[in-house]
Write a protein that holds these residues in place. Structure first.
Motif, PDB file in Angstrom:
ATOM      1  N   PRO A 181      17.412  27.136  27.237  1.00  9.24           N
ATOM      2  CA  PRO A 181      15.854  27.999  27.105  1.00  9.24           C
ATOM      3  C   PRO A 181      15.696  28.944  28.210  1.00  9.24           C
ATOM      4  O   PRO A 181      14.824  28.411  29.209  1.00  9.24           O
ATOM      5  CB  PRO A 181      14.720  26.676  26.955  1.00  9.24           C
ATOM      6  N   TYR A 182      16.485  29.934  28.310  1.00  7.29           N
ATOM      7  CA  TYR A 182      16.243  31.096  29.409  1.00  7.29           C
ATOM      8  C   TYR A 182      14.769  31.606  28.917  1.00  7.29           C
ATOM      9  O   TYR A 182      14.173  31.274  28.062  1.00  7.29           O
ATOM     10  CB  TYR A 182      17.477  32.050  29.169  1.00  7.29           C
ATOM     11  N   THR A 183      14.462  32.678  29.826  1.00  7.05           N
ATOM     12  CA  THR A 183      13.238  33.269  29.665  1.00  7.05           C
ATOM     13  C   THR A 183      13.181  34.717  29.661  1.00  7.05           C
ATOM     14  O   THR A 183      13.844  35.266  30.550  1.00  7.05           O
ATOM     15  CB  THR A 183      12.216  32.722  30.716  1.00  7.05           C
ATOM     16  N   VAL A 184      12.265  35.330  28.939  1.00  4.12           N
ATOM     17  CA  VAL A 184      12.132  36.927  29.076  1.00  4.12           C
ATOM     18  C   VAL A 184      10.625  36.959  29.584  1.00  4.12           C
ATOM     19  O   VAL A 184      10.352  37.801  30.261  1.00  4.12           O
ATOM     20  CB  VAL A 184      12.116  37.885  27.814  1.00  4.12           C
ATOM     21  N   GLU A 185       9.708  36.068  29.063  1.00  2.96           N
ATOM     22  CA  GLU A 185       8.337  36.103  29.337  1.00  2.96           C
ATOM     23  C   GLU A 185       8.102  35.714  30.928  1.00  2.96           C
ATOM     24  O   GLU A 185       7.319  36.240  31.590  1.00  2.96           O
ATOM     25  CB  GLU A 185       7.747  35.044  28.428  1.00  2.96           C
ATOM     26  N   LEU A 186       8.856  34.897  31.342  1.00  2.14           N
ATOM     27  CA  LEU A 186       8.600  34.413  33.018  1.00  2.14           C
ATOM     28  C   LEU A 186       9.923  35.013  33.752  1.00  2.14           C
ATOM     29  O   LEU A 186      10.452  34.402  34.727  1.00  2.14           O
ATOM     30  CB  LEU A 186       8.599  32.614  33.065  1.00  2.14           C
ATOM     31  N   ASN A 187      10.151  36.177  33.272  1.00  4.87           N
ATOM     32  CA  ASN A 187      11.176  37.225  34.146  1.00  4.87           C
ATOM     33  C   ASN A 187      10.582  38.158  34.882  1.00  4.87           C
ATOM     34  O   ASN A 187       9.641  38.879  34.274  1.00  4.87           O
ATOM     35  CB  ASN A 187      12.222  37.501  33.167  1.00  4.87           C
ATOM     36  N   ASP A 188      10.880  38.505  36.139  1.00  3.49           N
ATOM     37  CA  ASP A 188      10.072  39.286  36.804  1.00  3.49           C
ATOM     38  C   ASP A 188      10.453  40.889  36.477  1.00  3.49           C
ATOM     39  O   ASP A 188       9.619  41.645  36.595  1.00  3.49           O
ATOM     40  CB  ASP A 188      10.155  39.315  38.373  1.00  3.49           C
ATOM     41  N   ILE A 189      11.501  41.028  35.601  1.00  2.00           N
ATOM     42  CA  ILE A 189      11.689  42.460  35.165  1.00  2.00           C
ATOM     43  C   ILE A 189      10.740  42.950  34.116  1.00  2.00           C
ATOM     44  O   ILE A 189       9.851  44.005  34.185  1.00  2.00           O
ATOM     45  CB  ILE A 189      13.264  42.664  34.733  1.00  2.00           C
ATOM     46  N   PRO A 190      10.349  42.056  32.811  1.00  2.00           N
ATOM     47  CA  PRO A 190       9.746  42.449  31.985  1.00  2.00           C
ATOM     48  C   PRO A 190       8.146  42.558  32.528  1.00  2.00           C
ATOM     49  O   PRO A 190       7.409  43.181  32.252  1.00  2.00           O
ATOM     50  CB  PRO A 190       9.668  41.403  30.807  1.00  2.00           C
ATOM     51  N   MET A 191       7.861  41.404  33.245  1.00  2.00           N
ATOM     52  CA  MET A 191       6.383  41.312  33.789  1.00  2.00           C
ATOM     53  C   MET A 191       5.958  42.381  34.965  1.00  2.00           C
ATOM     54  O   MET A 191       5.002  42.867  34.821  1.00  2.00           O
ATOM     55  CB  MET A 191       6.419  39.715  34.391  1.00  2.00           C
ATOM     56  N   MET A 192       6.954  42.628  35.841  1.00  2.00           N
ATOM     57  CA  MET A 192       6.506  43.642  36.740  1.00  2.00           C
ATOM     58  C   MET A 192       6.691  44.686  36.593  1.00  2.00           C
ATOM     59  O   MET A 192       6.064  45.802  36.770  1.00  2.00           O
ATOM     60  CB  MET A 192       7.266  43.176  37.965  1.00  2.00           C
ATOM     61  N   LEU A 193       7.917  45.237  35.933  1.00  2.00           N
ATOM     62  CA  LEU A 193       8.704  46.521  35.705  1.00  2.00           C
ATOM     63  C   LEU A 193       8.393  47.211  34.565  1.00  2.00           C
ATOM     64  O   LEU A 193       8.015  48.277  34.485  1.00  2.00           O
ATOM     65  CB  LEU A 193       9.997  46.694  36.139  1.00  2.00           C
ATOM     66  N   VAL A 194       8.193  46.162  33.575  1.00  2.00           N
ATOM     67  CA  VAL A 194       8.074  46.823  32.062  1.00  2.00           C
ATOM     68  C   VAL A 194       6.340  46.657  31.782  1.00  2.00           C
ATOM     69  O   VAL A 194       5.982  47.694  31.356  1.00  2.00           O
ATOM     70  CB  VAL A 194       8.887  46.103  30.987  1.00  2.00           C
ATOM     71  N   GLN A 195       5.694  45.551  31.910  1.00  2.00           N
ATOM     72  CA  GLN A 195       4.458  45.621  31.642  1.00  2.00           C
ATOM     73  C   GLN A 195       3.472  45.897  32.611  1.00  2.00           C
ATOM     74  O   GLN A 195       2.377  46.187  32.557  1.00  2.00           O
ATOM     75  CB  GLN A 195       4.138  43.922  31.299  1.00  2.00           C
ATOM     76  N   HIS A 196       4.085  46.200  33.882  1.00  2.00           N
ATOM     77  CA  HIS A 196       3.314  46.844  35.191  1.00  2.00           C
ATOM     78  C   HIS A 196       2.241  45.928  35.780  1.00  2.00           C
ATOM     79  O   HIS A 196       1.062  46.358  35.769  1.00  2.00           O
ATOM     80  CB  HIS A 196       3.069  48.231  34.988  1.00  2.00           C
TER      81      HIS A 196
ATOM     82  N   GLU B 228       0.108  39.461  41.846  1.00  2.00           N
ATOM     83  CA  GLU B 228      -0.366  37.955  41.654  1.00  2.00           C
ATOM     84  C   GLU B 228      -0.249  37.406  40.183  1.00  2.00           C
ATOM     85  O   GLU B 228      -0.467  36.225  39.773  1.00  2.00           O
ATOM     86  CB  GLU B 228      -1.926  37.880  42.252  1.00  2.00           C
ATOM     87  N   TYR B 229      -0.157  38.300  39.230  1.00  2.00           N
ATOM     88  CA  TYR B 229       0.057  37.886  37.840  1.00  2.00           C
ATOM     89  C   TYR B 229       1.029  37.020  37.548  1.00  2.00           C
ATOM     90  O   TYR B 229       1.099  36.183  36.500  1.00  2.00           O
ATOM     91  CB  TYR B 229      -0.237  39.070  36.939  1.00  2.00           C
ATOM     92  N   PHE B 230       2.031  37.246  38.180  1.00  2.00           N
ATOM     93  CA  PHE B 230       3.289  36.421  38.116  1.00  2.00           C
ATOM     94  C   PHE B 230       3.168  34.813  38.226  1.00  2.00           C
ATOM     95  O   PHE B 230       3.387  34.230  37.316  1.00  2.00           O
ATOM     96  CB  PHE B 230       4.372  36.843  39.229  1.00  2.00           C
ATOM     97  N   ALA B 231       2.299  34.669  39.304  1.00  2.00           N
ATOM     98  CA  ALA B 231       1.886  32.998  39.271  1.00  2.00           C
ATOM     99  C   ALA B 231       1.097  32.568  38.275  1.00  2.00           C
ATOM    100  O   ALA B 231       1.378  31.404  37.980  1.00  2.00           O
ATOM    101  CB  ALA B 231       1.345  32.913  40.950  1.00  2.00           C
ATOM    102  N   ARG B 232       0.227  33.605  37.995  1.00  2.00           N
ATOM    103  CA  ARG B 232      -0.769  33.276  36.760  1.00  2.00           C
ATOM    104  C   ARG B 232       0.068  32.850  35.593  1.00  2.00           C
ATOM    105  O   ARG B 232      -0.549  31.823  34.866  1.00  2.00           O
ATOM    106  CB  ARG B 232      -1.713  34.202  36.666  1.00  2.00           C
ATOM    107  N   ARG B 233       0.972  33.595  35.038  1.00  2.00           N
ATOM    108  CA  ARG B 233       1.447  33.319  33.895  1.00  2.00           C
ATOM    109  C   ARG B 233       2.380  32.240  34.087  1.00  2.00           C
ATOM    110  O   ARG B 233       2.511  31.514  33.015  1.00  2.00           O
ATOM    111  CB  ARG B 233       2.342  34.861  33.593  1.00  2.00           C
ATOM    112  N   VAL B 234       3.069  32.099  35.215  1.00  2.00           N
ATOM    113  CA  VAL B 234       3.987  30.858  35.225  1.00  2.00           C
ATOM    114  C   VAL B 234       3.316  29.789  35.215  1.00  2.00           C
ATOM    115  O   VAL B 234       3.894  28.781  34.586  1.00  2.00           O
ATOM    116  CB  VAL B 234       4.982  31.063  36.528  1.00  2.00           C
ATOM    117  N   MET B 235       2.407  29.582  35.994  1.00  2.00           N
ATOM    118  CA  MET B 235       1.433  28.220  35.994  1.00  2.00           C
ATOM    119  C   MET B 235       0.700  28.014  34.548  1.00  2.00           C
ATOM    120  O   MET B 235       0.330  26.835  34.113  1.00  2.00           O
ATOM    121  CB  MET B 235       0.563  28.351  37.082  1.00  2.00           C
TER     122      MET B 235
END
Length: 294
Positions: A201-216, A220-227
């Motif tokens: 079970p790898y991830t695309v939703e908790l991956n910094d490329i889609p989250m930070m670069l695609v969804q912009h 701090e949203y990285f920590a919110r979604r992971v948690m």
């Protein structure tokens, strides 16, 4: 070579119809940390862009975007590694094998710290564009084996790219698990002509490329979604084995304005009882042992 679709290789199995898998006593949730290291060849269009192509024209050499990635190897990687070392967490390294040649100090630091090397092709380009996919797989695995003394048993395609033939080629050359099929919370079994390939079970939703670069999203949203993901899986982990994967890249999560959120999530997860940090190889080995004992 036979072109077999994923649905022909994997039985559809609703999770509610399966007997629960059980982690070792005292373990409630397994976190799988993945650090991705890549080679971006200056002669090609860059794998990603932080600055869009001027006037819509993709140009080579693309100096600003090449340099953006290069920062991750020169600086960002070392921030991520310092954080993981401090917390005594050993990740899986998803590595373009060319890193061993182009950035030997980086690859050696990961090797000497006992990180698991997971095959990630040779340089960062789509699997579909390779002139000889099998030769690239062989070269990638052999380069990592020569550098570390151990042949990788895991694989992740660049951008999670595979052709219909990829599973056959991977198992033919000794790969036992892959992370490209992000369709389940648990490991699953894929059939190939050379035996089984385990999907993790790898991830695309908790991956910094889609989250930070695609969804912009803001940093701090990285920590919110992971948690948020962690909280739900930790709850469900009382009933059956659960896994949380987090995938990061040095040029994204290793920058000064994001590193504290990377540190925060691992500190918070480690503070919960029954949470362990495993490599992909550990997850694979546990799954095989659990299956055999069922």
């Amino acid at each position: 070579m036979t072109q077999t679709t994923p649905s022909q290789r994997i039985d559809f199995s609703p999770i509610v119809d399966r007997p629960p898998l059980k982690l070792p006593d005292g373990v409630r949730l397994v976190v799988w940390p993945i650090v991705n290291l890549e080679v971006w060849e200056i002669e090609r269009p860059m794998a990603r862009q932080i600055l869009p192509a001027p006037t819509g024209q993709t140009l080579t050499p693309d100096i600003p975007n090449w340099a953006w990635h290069e920062y991750g190897m020169r600086v960002g990687f070392w921030r991520l590694k310092a954080a993981l070392d401090r917390m005594n967490i050993t990740p899986t390294l998803s590595i373009n094998a060319g890193v061993c040649d182009e950035y030997p100090q980086v690859a050696a630091a990961a090797r000497d710290s006992g990180w698991e090397f997971m095959g990630h092709s040779f340089v960062q380009m789509p699997t579909h564009k390779l002139e000889d996919q099998e030769a690239t797989i062989i070269k990638s695995l052999e380069t990592c084996e020569k550098f570390t003394g151990k042949r990788p048993i895991g694989w992740l395609g660049p951008g999670l790219t595979e052709t219909y033939e990829t599973p056959e080629l991977l198992t033919k050359h000794g790969v036992k698990y892959c992370g490209d099929f992000v369709f389940d919370d648990e490991p699953t079994v894929m059939r190939t002509d050379n035996g089984e390939l385990i999907t993790l079970p790898y991830t695309v939703e908790l991956n910094d490329i889609p989250m930070m670069l695609v969804q912009h999203h803001e940093s701090e949203y990285f920590a919110r979604r992971v948690m948020d993901q962690f909280d739900r899986l930790y709850l469900e982990g009382a009933e059956r084995a659960k896994f949380l994967s987090v995938a990061v890249h040095p040029y994204i999560s290793g920058v000064p304005h994001r590193i504290k959120y990377f540190e925060e999530i691992f500190e918070r997860m480690a503070g919960h009882e029954g949470v362990e940090f495993w490599t992909g190889e550990q997850i694979h080995d546990w799954f095989q042992t659990t299956r055999q004992g069922a």
